[in-house]
Design a protein around this motif. Structure first.
Motif, short mmCIF file in Angstrom:
data_model
loop_
_atom_site.label_atom_id
_atom_site.label_comp_id
_atom_site.label_asym_id
_atom_site.label_seq_id
_atom_site.Cartn_x
_atom_site.Cartn_y
_atom_site.Cartn_z
N LEU A 24 -40.61 -4.63 0.78
CA LEU A 24 -41.55 -4.14 1.73
C LEU A 24 -41.09 -3.93 3.04
N GLY A 25 -40.12 -4.72 3.78
CA GLY A 25 -39.55 -4.44 4.82
C GLY A 25 -38.66 -3.30 5.19
N ALA A 26 -37.98 -2.97 3.78
CA ALA A 26 -37.12 -1.61 3.68
C ALA A 26 -38.19 -0.33 3.91
N THR A 76 -40.19 -6.85 10.82
CA THR A 76 -40.41 -6.99 12.21
C THR A 76 -39.86 -5.81 12.69
N ALA A 77 -38.75 -5.21 12.18
CA ALA A 77 -38.40 -4.01 12.89
C ALA A 77 -39.07 -2.75 12.59
N GLY A 78 -39.71 -2.74 11.36
CA GLY A 78 -40.64 -1.65 11.10
C GLY A 78 -41.96 -1.93 11.77
N LEU A 79 -42.54 -2.85 11.77
CA LEU A 79 -43.60 -3.40 12.40
C LEU A 79 -43.66 -2.68 14.10
N LEU A 80 -42.64 -3.24 14.73
CA LEU A 80 -42.55 -3.25 16.09
C LEU A 80 -42.11 -1.60 16.19
N GLY A 81 -41.41 -0.96 15.57
CA GLY A 81 -41.04 0.37 15.65
C GLY A 81 -42.22 1.30 15.49
N THR A 82 -43.05 1.03 14.49
CA THR A 82 -44.44 1.82 14.54
C THR A 82 -45.13 1.47 15.62
N ILE A 83 -45.52 0.21 16.17
CA ILE A 83 -46.40 0.08 17.21
C ILE A 83 -45.79 0.65 18.64
#
Length: 90
Positions: A24-26, A76-83
């Protein structure tokens, strides 16, 4: 079914938290750059949650630490990147 693939008494669903968080993180980290915004937010939040739970259980001896920690980091990287991407467009 052979005995090698049969579940054992010591098996736990907690062993799947790390690999699930890693996948999911990838997806979340890669999906940010493909503009799959609704799916990356969901995948990032789930990866962060599953990764944190996986790290907790890995510290108790169930499951492995590296996929759980990597999944939580990628989530975390994907969520923060999208936000940050959505916030920057506003």
């Amino acid at each position: 079914m052979t005995s090698a693939t049969a579940p054992k008494d010591t098996d736990s669903p907690a062993t799947a938290l790390g690999p699930a968080a890693l996948v999911l993180g990838a997806f979340s980290a890669a999906g940010t750059w493909a503009f799959l915004i609704p799916w990356t937010v969901l995948a990032g939040a789930l990866a962060l949650t599953f990764g944190t739970m996986g790290v907790h259980y890995a510290r108790q001896g169930t499951g492995r630490m590296w996929p759980a920690a990597a999944g939580a980091t990628l989530g975390t990287a994907g969520l923060l990147g999208t936000i940050l991407l959505v916030w920057g467009m506003a």
